[in-house]
Design a protein around this motif. Sequence first.
Motif, PDB file in Angstrom:
ATOM      1  N   TYR A  10      -1.523   7.542   0.968  1.00  0.00           N
ATOM      2  CA  TYR A  10      -1.148   6.856  -0.271  1.00  0.00           C
ATOM      3  C   TYR A  10      -2.384   6.813  -1.158  1.00  0.00           C
ATOM      4  O   TYR A  10      -3.425   6.284  -0.759  1.00  0.00           O
ATOM      5  CB  TYR A  10      -0.604   5.471   0.047  1.00  0.00           C
ATOM      6  CG  TYR A  10       0.657   5.556   0.874  1.00  0.00           C
ATOM      7  CD1 TYR A  10       1.835   6.043   0.311  1.00  0.00           C
ATOM      8  CD2 TYR A  10       0.664   5.214   2.214  1.00  0.00           C
ATOM      9  CE1 TYR A  10       2.993   6.167   1.071  1.00  0.00           C
ATOM     10  CE2 TYR A  10       1.818   5.334   2.980  1.00  0.00           C
ATOM     11  CZ  TYR A  10       2.976   5.804   2.404  1.00  0.00           C
ATOM     12  OH  TYR A  10       4.115   5.936   3.153  1.00  0.00           O
ATOM     13  N   ALA A  12      -3.292   5.295  -3.965  1.00  0.00           N
ATOM     14  CA  ALA A  12      -3.759   4.085  -4.649  1.00  0.00           C
ATOM     15  C   ALA A  12      -4.411   4.467  -5.985  1.00  0.00           C
ATOM     16  O   ALA A  12      -3.838   5.246  -6.742  1.00  0.00           O
ATOM     17  CB  ALA A  12      -4.686   3.283  -3.752  1.00  0.00           C
ATOM     18  N   HIS A 117       1.412   0.774  -4.752  1.00  0.00           N
ATOM     19  CA  HIS A 117       2.069   1.348  -3.573  1.00  0.00           C
ATOM     20  C   HIS A 117       3.569   1.512  -3.767  1.00  0.00           C
ATOM     21  O   HIS A 117       4.258   0.638  -4.281  1.00  0.00           O
ATOM     22  CB  HIS A 117       1.810   0.495  -2.335  1.00  0.00           C
ATOM     23  CG  HIS A 117       2.450   1.086  -1.117  1.00  0.00           C
ATOM     24  ND1 HIS A 117       1.921   2.201  -0.493  1.00  0.00           N
ATOM     25  CD2 HIS A 117       3.586   0.771  -0.455  1.00  0.00           C
ATOM     26  CE1 HIS A 117       2.715   2.526   0.524  1.00  0.00           C
ATOM     27  NE2 HIS A 117       3.724   1.673   0.565  1.00  0.00           N
ATOM     28  N   HIS A 118       4.064   2.670  -3.341  1.00  0.00           N
ATOM     29  CA  HIS A 118       5.488   2.992  -3.269  1.00  0.00           C
ATOM     30  C   HIS A 118       5.614   4.033  -2.161  1.00  0.00           C
ATOM     31  O   HIS A 118       4.790   4.955  -2.090  1.00  0.00           O
ATOM     32  CB  HIS A 118       5.988   3.559  -4.599  1.00  0.00           C
ATOM     33  CG  HIS A 118       7.464   3.733  -4.651  1.00  0.00           C
ATOM     34  ND1 HIS A 118       8.102   4.759  -3.977  1.00  0.00           N
ATOM     35  CD2 HIS A 118       8.428   3.017  -5.265  1.00  0.00           C
ATOM     36  CE1 HIS A 118       9.402   4.666  -4.195  1.00  0.00           C
ATOM     37  NE2 HIS A 118       9.622   3.612  -4.968  1.00  0.00           N
ATOM     38  N   HIS A 121       5.266   7.615  -3.224  1.00  0.00           N
ATOM     39  CA  HIS A 121       4.074   7.907  -4.014  1.00  0.00           C
ATOM     40  C   HIS A 121       2.984   8.293  -3.016  1.00  0.00           C
ATOM     41  O   HIS A 121       2.394   7.426  -2.367  1.00  0.00           O
ATOM     42  CB  HIS A 121       3.679   6.647  -4.805  1.00  0.00           C
ATOM     43  CG  HIS A 121       2.567   6.866  -5.781  1.00  0.00           C
ATOM     44  ND1 HIS A 121       2.793   7.250  -7.078  1.00  0.00           N
ATOM     45  CD2 HIS A 121       1.219   6.752  -5.646  1.00  0.00           C
ATOM     46  CE1 HIS A 121       1.630   7.359  -7.702  1.00  0.00           C
ATOM     47  NE2 HIS A 121       0.662   7.061  -6.848  1.00  0.00           N
ATOM     48  N   TYR A 122       2.768   9.589  -2.866  1.00  0.00           N
ATOM     49  CA  TYR A 122       1.866  10.048  -1.809  1.00  0.00           C
ATOM     50  C   TYR A 122       1.173  11.338  -2.208  1.00  0.00           C
ATOM     51  O   TYR A 122       1.559  12.015  -3.163  1.00  0.00           O
ATOM     52  CB  TYR A 122       2.638  10.259  -0.496  1.00  0.00           C
ATOM     53  CG  TYR A 122       3.800  11.217  -0.635  1.00  0.00           C
ATOM     54  CD1 TYR A 122       3.602  12.593  -0.524  1.00  0.00           C
ATOM     55  CD2 TYR A 122       5.085  10.752  -0.893  1.00  0.00           C
ATOM     56  CE1 TYR A 122       4.656  13.476  -0.677  1.00  0.00           C
ATOM     57  CE2 TYR A 122       6.145  11.631  -1.043  1.00  0.00           C
ATOM     58  CZ  TYR A 122       5.930  12.991  -0.928  1.00  0.00           C
ATOM     59  OH  TYR A 122       6.978  13.872  -1.094  1.00  0.00           O
TER      60      TYR A 122
END
Length: 171
Positions: A10, A12, A117-118, A121-122
């Motif tokens: 992630y 961020a 963060h989701h 979402h990466y």
Amino acid sequence: MDKSSEEKIYPASLTKIMTVLVAIENIPDLKEKISLPKSIFTGLYGANASMAGFLPNEEIEAKDLLYGSMLPSGAEASIGLANFIAGSERGFVKLMNEKAQQLGMEDTHFKNATGLHHPDHYTSVKDISILLQYALTNSTFRDVYTAERYSISPTNLHPAGITFTSLMFKK
């Protein structure tokens, strides 16, 4: 060196590398004034997002929002850029994902311009490397990314400006 480089992480605030790059590539005049509507702040305060210190209804030069997005990792600066360029954060994220695809970032998917963060979402270490190598070829991006300090121009709500210090250089 390539061990786990394609593993999902992630990103961020590393998201803001793409946010700032896409903004630079889509704003022809970085002296253009952008207004930050009050509506963008409520959700960011609730999410405890990192902020640059801009205020609701502040009018800021696009260039100053780039620095506000990158140095103190200001979410309000990122969303201000996104709304200005694409009319919404969702529309801007589409541009971010298109840019990632164009660069060959196969293990990346963005859901926002801030890095909040989701689960969808990466990115990967390999893709961040691809992005950064490309972004650093842009002299404006390089100036923003490598700045240790930056003072914005006076605004309607900060007549003395604001000075940012890069989070990368904090001890």
